[in-house]
Design a protein around this motif. Structure first.
Motif, PDB file in Angstrom:
ATOM      1  N   SER A  59      23.897  11.114   1.465  1.00  0.00           N
ATOM      2  CA  SER A  59      23.256   9.896   0.958  1.00  0.00           C
ATOM      3  C   SER A  59      22.533  10.229  -0.338  1.00  0.00           C
ATOM      4  O   SER A  59      22.440  11.382  -0.722  1.00  0.00           O
ATOM      5  N   ASP A  60      22.027   9.205  -1.040  1.00  0.00           N
ATOM      6  CA  ASP A  60      21.252   9.531  -2.245  1.00  0.00           C
ATOM      7  C   ASP A  60      19.765   9.387  -2.001  1.00  0.00           C
ATOM      8  O   ASP A  60      19.318   9.001  -0.930  1.00  0.00           O
ATOM      9  N   LEU A  61      19.010   9.736  -3.050  1.00  0.00           N
ATOM     10  CA  LEU A  61      17.559   9.855  -2.877  1.00  0.00           C
ATOM     11  C   LEU A  61      16.846   8.516  -2.807  1.00  0.00           C
ATOM     12  O   LEU A  61      15.764   8.419  -2.241  1.00  0.00           O
ATOM     13  N   SER A  62      17.451   7.462  -3.390  1.00  0.00           N
ATOM     14  CA  SER A  62      16.747   6.182  -3.396  1.00  0.00           C
ATOM     15  C   SER A  62      16.707   5.630  -1.982  1.00  0.00           C
ATOM     16  O   SER A  62      17.597   5.860  -1.174  1.00  0.00           O
ATOM     17  N   THR A  63      15.656   4.939  -1.667  1.00  0.00           N
ATOM     18  CA  THR A  63      15.500   4.466  -0.293  1.00  0.00           C
ATOM     19  C   THR A  63      14.886   3.077  -0.265  1.00  0.00           C
ATOM     20  O   THR A  63      14.092   2.713  -1.135  1.00  0.00           O
ATOM     21  N   GLU A  64      15.269   2.317   0.710  1.00  0.00           N
ATOM     22  CA  GLU A  64      14.687   0.995   0.918  1.00  0.00           C
ATOM     23  C   GLU A  64      13.575   1.086   1.951  1.00  0.00           C
ATOM     24  O   GLU A  64      12.713   0.232   2.040  1.00  0.00           O
ATOM     25  N   GLU A  65      13.647   2.160   2.739  1.00  0.00           N
ATOM     26  CA  GLU A  65      12.705   2.270   3.854  1.00  0.00           C
ATOM     27  C   GLU A  65      11.291   2.526   3.356  1.00  0.00           C
ATOM     28  O   GLU A  65      11.078   3.304   2.443  1.00  0.00           O
ATOM     29  N   THR A  66      10.338   1.884   3.975  1.00  0.00           N
ATOM     30  CA  THR A  66       8.954   2.208   3.658  1.00  0.00           C
ATOM     31  C   THR A  66       8.573   3.424   4.491  1.00  0.00           C
ATOM     32  O   THR A  66       9.072   3.595   5.606  1.00  0.00           O
ATOM     33  N   PRO A  67       7.720   4.305   3.961  1.00  0.00           N
ATOM     34  CA  PRO A  67       7.341   5.466   4.749  1.00  0.00           C
ATOM     35  C   PRO A  67       6.627   5.031   6.032  1.00  0.00           C
ATOM     36  O   PRO A  67       5.896   4.045   6.013  1.00  0.00           O
ATOM     37  N   PRO A  68       6.872   5.727   7.138  1.00  0.00           N
ATOM     38  CA  PRO A  68       6.266   5.322   8.392  1.00  0.00           C
ATOM     39  C   PRO A  68       4.742   5.395   8.287  1.00  0.00           C
ATOM     40  O   PRO A  68       4.215   6.255   7.587  1.00  0.00           O
ATOM     41  N   PRO A  69       4.058   4.457   8.929  1.00  0.00           N
ATOM     42  CA  PRO A  69       2.604   4.441   8.790  1.00  0.00           C
ATOM     43  C   PRO A  69       1.990   5.688   9.417  1.00  0.00           C
ATOM     44  O   PRO A  69       2.430   6.147  10.470  1.00  0.00           O
ATOM     45  N   ARG A  70       0.989   6.235   8.774  1.00  0.00           N
ATOM     46  CA  ARG A  70       0.259   7.355   9.340  1.00  0.00           C
ATOM     47  C   ARG A  70      -0.810   6.816  10.278  1.00  0.00           C
ATOM     48  O   ARG A  70      -1.313   5.730  10.071  1.00  0.00           O
ATOM     49  N   THR A  71      -1.129   7.599  11.265  1.00  0.00           N
ATOM     50  CA  THR A  71      -2.221   7.200  12.144  1.00  0.00           C
ATOM     51  C   THR A  71      -3.460   7.995  11.767  1.00  0.00           C
ATOM     52  O   THR A  71      -3.409   9.223  11.706  1.00  0.00           O
ATOM     53  N   VAL A  72      -4.536   7.295  11.496  1.00  0.00           N
ATOM     54  CA  VAL A  72      -5.772   8.014  11.220  1.00  0.00           C
ATOM     55  C   VAL A  72      -6.545   8.185  12.513  1.00  0.00           C
ATOM     56  O   VAL A  72      -6.506   7.340  13.393  1.00  0.00           O
ATOM     57  N   SER A  73      -7.206   9.331  12.635  1.00  0.00           N
ATOM     58  CA  SER A  73      -7.948   9.594  13.871  1.00  0.00           C
ATOM     59  C   SER A  73      -9.336   8.983  13.794  1.00  0.00           C
ATOM     60  O   SER A  73     -10.005   8.805  14.797  1.00  0.00           O
ATOM     61  N   GLY A  74      -9.784   8.692  12.582  1.00  0.00           N
ATOM     62  CA  GLY A  74     -11.165   8.245  12.432  1.00  0.00           C
ATOM     63  C   GLY A  74     -12.106   9.410  12.172  1.00  0.00           C
ATOM     64  O   GLY A  74     -13.242   9.217  11.780  1.00  0.00           O
ATOM     65  N   VAL A  75     -11.606  10.649  12.398  1.00  0.00           N
ATOM     66  CA  VAL A  75     -12.376  11.826  12.007  1.00  0.00           C
ATOM     67  C   VAL A  75     -11.961  12.135  10.562  1.00  0.00           C
ATOM     68  O   VAL A  75     -10.896  12.697  10.326  1.00  0.00           O
ATOM     69  N   ALA A  76     -12.799  11.731   9.607  1.00  0.00           N
ATOM     70  CA  ALA A  76     -12.397  11.783   8.193  1.00  0.00           C
ATOM     71  C   ALA A  76     -12.037  13.201   7.764  1.00  0.00           C
ATOM     72  O   ALA A  76     -11.094  13.402   6.998  1.00  0.00           O
ATOM     73  N   GLU A  77     -12.763  14.186   8.259  1.00  0.00           N
ATOM     74  CA  GLU A  77     -12.511  15.573   7.858  1.00  0.00           C
ATOM     75  C   GLU A  77     -11.122  16.031   8.305  1.00  0.00           C
ATOM     76  O   GLU A  77     -10.477  16.815   7.638  1.00  0.00           O
ATOM     77  N   LEU A  78     -10.672  15.564   9.459  1.00  0.00           N
ATOM     78  CA  LEU A  78      -9.344  15.928   9.961  1.00  0.00           C
ATOM     79  C   LEU A  78      -8.261  15.135   9.235  1.00  0.00           C
ATOM     80  O   LEU A  78      -7.245  15.691   8.820  1.00  0.00           O
ATOM     81  N   ASP A  79      -8.489  13.838   9.063  1.00  0.00           N
ATOM     82  CA  ASP A  79      -7.484  12.992   8.425  1.00  0.00           C
ATOM     83  C   ASP A  79      -7.188  13.451   7.004  1.00  0.00           C
ATOM     84  O   ASP A  79      -6.035  13.462   6.580  1.00  0.00           O
ATOM     85  N   ARG A  80      -8.222  13.870   6.291  1.00  0.00           N
ATOM     86  CA  ARG A  80      -8.005  14.305   4.924  1.00  0.00           C
ATOM     87  C   ARG A  80      -7.160  15.573   4.879  1.00  0.00           C
ATOM     88  O   ARG A  80      -6.259  15.703   4.072  1.00  0.00           O
ATOM     89  N   VAL A  81      -7.467  16.519   5.778  1.00  0.00           N
ATOM     90  CA  VAL A  81      -6.716  17.772   5.788  1.00  0.00           C
ATOM     91  C   VAL A  81      -5.249  17.521   6.145  1.00  0.00           C
ATOM     92  O   VAL A  81      -4.347  18.184   5.639  1.00  0.00           O
ATOM     93  N   LEU A  82      -5.003  16.525   6.983  1.00  0.00           N
ATOM     94  CA  LEU A  82      -3.623  16.188   7.336  1.00  0.00           C
ATOM     95  C   LEU A  82      -2.913  15.468   6.187  1.00  0.00           C
ATOM     96  O   LEU A  82      -1.710  15.228   6.249  1.00  0.00           O
ATOM     97  N   GLY A  83      -3.638  15.121   5.147  1.00  0.00           N
ATOM     98  CA  GLY A  83      -3.028  14.429   4.008  1.00  0.00           C
ATOM     99  C   GLY A  83      -3.136  12.924   4.142  1.00  0.00           C
ATOM    100  O   GLY A  83      -2.348  12.190   3.554  1.00  0.00           O
ATOM    101  N   GLY A  84      -4.082  12.453   4.943  1.00  0.00           N
ATOM    102  CA  GLY A  84      -4.289  11.011   5.087  1.00  0.00           C
ATOM    103  C   GLY A  84      -3.877  10.468   6.435  1.00  0.00           C
ATOM    104  O   GLY A  84      -3.546   9.303   6.561  1.00  0.00           O
ATOM    105  N   GLY A  85      -3.879  11.321   7.438  1.00  0.00           N
ATOM    106  CA  GLY A  85      -3.547  10.867   8.788  1.00  0.00           C
ATOM    107  C   GLY A  85      -2.324  11.588   9.315  1.00  0.00           C
ATOM    108  O   GLY A  85      -1.678  12.355   8.601  1.00  0.00           O
ATOM    109  N   LEU A  86      -2.036  11.322  10.571  1.00  0.00           N
ATOM    110  CA  LEU A  86      -0.939  12.012  11.247  1.00  0.00           C
ATOM    111  C   LEU A  86       0.382  11.294  10.969  1.00  0.00           C
ATOM    112  O   LEU A  86       0.477  10.081  11.111  1.00  0.00           O
ATOM    113  N   VAL A  87       1.394  12.062  10.560  1.00  0.00           N
ATOM    114  CA  VAL A  87       2.706  11.490  10.271  1.00  0.00           C
ATOM    115  C   VAL A  87       3.537  11.514  11.556  1.00  0.00           C
ATOM    116  O   VAL A  87       3.591  12.539  12.224  1.00  0.00           O
ATOM    117  N   PRO A  88       4.194  10.389  11.907  1.00  0.00           N
ATOM    118  CA  PRO A  88       5.025  10.402  13.116  1.00  0.00           C
ATOM    119  C   PRO A  88       6.167  11.408  12.972  1.00  0.00           C
ATOM    120  O   PRO A  88       6.619  11.670  11.856  1.00  0.00           O
TER     121      PRO A  88
END
Ligand code: TYD
Ligand code: MG
Length: 460
Positions: A59-88
Motif C-alpha cells: 500500500s502507499d503512505l497516504s491514509t484516510e484513517e484517523t489515528p486511533p484515539p489515545r487514552t489518557v490516564s489522568g496522571v499527567a506525568e505518565l501521559d506525557r511520558v507516553l507521548g500524550g496517552g496510551l496508544v491502542p
C-alpha cells in the motif's frame, strides 16, 4: 547457514558469543554471560526461494484513517511520558531496579485507566493476588474495576486474554513468565524474549495495549529488560536513588511520541504522587550558597528542569586521586577536568573530585558541561556563586563554549523560580527574558577568570 549447538548470551544486553567469557565486550558487564540454547534454529539447509510464499499486498503512505484515539490516564506525568496517552495495540516496556516502585506505579496507572473506561487486566507473576489486593487497599484503589490474576504460564495468560478481550493488559514482570515452547528456565534470555515476542505479537493482533514490567538485573541468571527493548514500541525506565523519595519515569524510546521526556513522581506512604513542578522540588532544600554548588538550567524532553550540581574537591590521601560521580557521566567529568587543566590552567592532579546531582536526578545533557565546570572550580577555589545564578552551556575540547537549544525556556524557568542571573555561552540567538540578566562568555578560560578569578588569565 551454519548450525550451532549452543551459544553464549549476555543477559544484560543479549549480545551473543560462541565461547564463554567473564565480561561482556558489548556492554561491559561482568558475569552476565550464560549458556543458552539458540533462540530459533529455523529450518536448516535450504534457502527460502521465491515460489512458495504468497504475494503481500503493498500500500502507499497516504491514509484516510484517523489515528486511533489515545487514552489518557489522568496522571499527567505518565501521559506525557507516553507521548500524550496510551496508544491502542501498542507494547510498552517499563524497566527499573527492583523495589524502585514499578508495581506501585502500574497498579495506580491500571486503576486510572480502568476508571477512564479501559477494560484492564493486571497479571502479577511475582506476587500473590492477596498481596496485590493489600497494596491496592493501601493505595486506596480497591473500588477500581481492574481485573487481577497471579499467573506465570504464558499459554494460560494468552488464553485468558483472548477470552476476556481487555483493552489494556499489564504483565508484572516479563522475567517471571514462561512459555512451554522454550526449554530453558524462566528468566533466561530465550524465555524472556519468547514471552515478550508472543505477548507483543498477540497484543498487535488483538488490538490490546500491553505494558511489560522488566527488572534491571545485576546477576547473570536473569535477563534484563534491554533484551526486549527492540520488540516494543515504547521503552520507559523508572529511575531514582534509593533513600530519595523522587522517582523519574524516562522515555528512552517511543514510536508514538518524543523520547527523552520525563515524568517526576514522589514516593509517599500512599503510593506515587505526581510532581508537577520538579524544579521547585529538586531545589527545595538549598540553603545559603556554598562553594561547589551550582544550579543548572536544564531541559528534559519538552520541559525545563532546574537541578543543583554539587562538587567537592579535596587533597587526595592516596597517590591515585578519586573521581566519583553520581547522576552524571563519569567520562564527561574526565573530559571537563582535562579541559580545565589544559585550556584554563586549573590543575586537579592530586585532588579527589566528587560530583553529585542533588535529589537523585540523572542528567545527560551536554548543556550541563558549564555548570559542572563551574561547580568544580567553585569547589576548588572555595568560592561560591551568588545564590540567584543559573548556569548552562556546552564545552568543547578546545575550551570554547557552545550555545545550547531552548535558551529561552531555560531562562523563563529560572526566572519563575526567582533567579536573576544566567551564565551562558555567547553566540546563537540570544533571547532575552524579563527579570534575568544574561552574562555571556565566549570560552571557558575567560569564564573561569571572570567568575572565579582563577586560571591562567588571573595569574601574575
Ligand atoms: P514496588 O512497586 O513493589 O517496586 P518494584 O515493583 O519496582 O519492585 O515498590 C516497592 C517499594 O515502594 C517498597 O520499598 C515500599 C515502597 N512503597 C511506598 O513507599 N509507599 C507505598 O504506598 C507503596 C505501595 C510502596
Ligand atoms: Mg514489583
Amino acid at each position: 547457514m551454519a548450525k550451532s549447538k549452543t551459544q553464549f548470551t549476555c543477559s544484560a544486553c543479549a549480545a551473543t558469543y560462541n565461547k564463554w567469557s567473564g565480561r561482556c565486550e558489548a556492554c561491559g558487564e561482568w558475569n552476565t554471560i550464560t549458556e543458552e540454547a539458540p533462540f530459533s534454529a529455523g529450518p536448516a539447509g535450504s534457502s527460502l526461494g521465491t515460489t512458495k510464499g504468497r504475494t503481500i499486498e503493498l500500500s502507499d503512505l497516504s491514509t484516510e484513517e484517523t489515528p486511533p484515539p489515545r487514552t489518557v490516564s489522568g496522571v499527567a506525568e505518565l501521559d506525557r511520558v507516553l507521548g500524550g496517552g496510551l496508544v491502542p495495540a501498542s507494547a510498552v516496556l517499563v524497566g527499573g531496579d527492583p523495589g524502585i516502585g514499578k508495581s506501585t506505579l502500574l497498579l495506580q496507572a491500571a486503576a486510572r485507566f480502568a476508571r477512564m473506561g479501559l477494560k484492564t487486566i493486571y497479571v502479577s507473576g511475582e506476587e500473590a493476588s492477596a498481596q496485590v489486593r493489600m497494596r491496592a487497599q493501601r493505595l486506596g484503589l480497591t473500588e477500581s474495576p481492574v481485573k487481577l490474576a497471579a499467573e506465570t504460564n504464558l499459554r494460560d495468560i494468552m488464553t485468558t486474554l483472548e477470552a476476556e478481550r481487555p483493552q489494556l493488559a499489564i504483565i508484572d514482570s516479563i522475567q517471571t513468565m514462561w512459555s512451554d515452547t522454550v526449554s530453558s528456565a524462566p528468566g533466561s534470555v530465550s524465555q524472556v524474549r519468547a514471552a515478550a515476542h508472543e505477548l507483543t505479537a498477540f497484543a498487535k493482533r488483538k488490538g490490546i495495549a500491553i505494558i511489560l514490567v522488566g527488572h534491571v538485573t545485576k546477576e547473570g541468571q536473569i535477563a534484563g529488560p534491554r533484551v526486549v527493548e527492540h520488540m516494543v514500541d515504547t521503552v520507559l525506565y523508572f529511575e531514582g536513588e534509593r533513600g530519595h523519595q523522587f522517582r523519574v519515569l524516562r522515555a528512552v524510546k517511543n514510536r508514538f511520541g518524543p523520547a527523552d521526556e520525563i515524568g517526576v513522581f514522589e514516593m509517599t506512604g500512599r503510593g506515587l504522587a505526581e510532581v508537577a513542578n520538579p524544579s521547585a522540588l529538586f531545589l527545595s532544600d538549598r540553603g545559603t550558597p556554598s562553594p561547589g554548588s551550582v544550579v543548572f538550567a536544564g531541559i528534559e524532553g519538552t520541559r525545563p528542569v532546574l537541578v543543583e550540581f554539587q562538587a567537592l574537591v579535596a587533597p587526595s590521601p592516596t597517590p591515585q586521586a578519586r573521581r566519583t560521580v553520581v547522576g552524571w557521566d563519569s567520562g564527561r567529568l574526565a573530559m571537563i577536568l582535562a579541559v580545565l587543566e589544559s585550556r584554563c590552567d586549573v590543575p586537579f592532579a592530586g585532588l579527589d573530585v566528587y560530583l553529585n546531582v542533588a535529589g537523585g536526578m540523572k542528567v545527560s545533557e551536554p548543556a550541563a558541561d558549564l555548570a559542572v565546570a563551574a561547580a568544580l572550580v567553585s569547589a576548588r577555589e572555595d568560592s561560591a556563586l551568588p545564590a540567584d545564578t543559573v548556569v548552562f552551556g556546552e564545552i568543547s575540547l578546545s575550551g570554547a563554549l557552545r550555545s545550547v537549544s531552548q535558551t529561552e525556556n531555560r531562562l523563563k524557568e529560572a526566572q519563575k523560580l526567582g533567579f536573576t542571573t544566567a551564565l551562558a555561552p555567547k553566540g546563537g540567538k540570544a533571547p532575552t527574558v524579563d527579570g534575568i540578566t544574561s552574562n555571556r562568555v565566549g570560552d571557558l578560560a575567560s569564564f573561569v577568570s571572570e567568575v572565579f578569578g582563577a586560571g591562567h588569565k588571573a595569574k601574575d
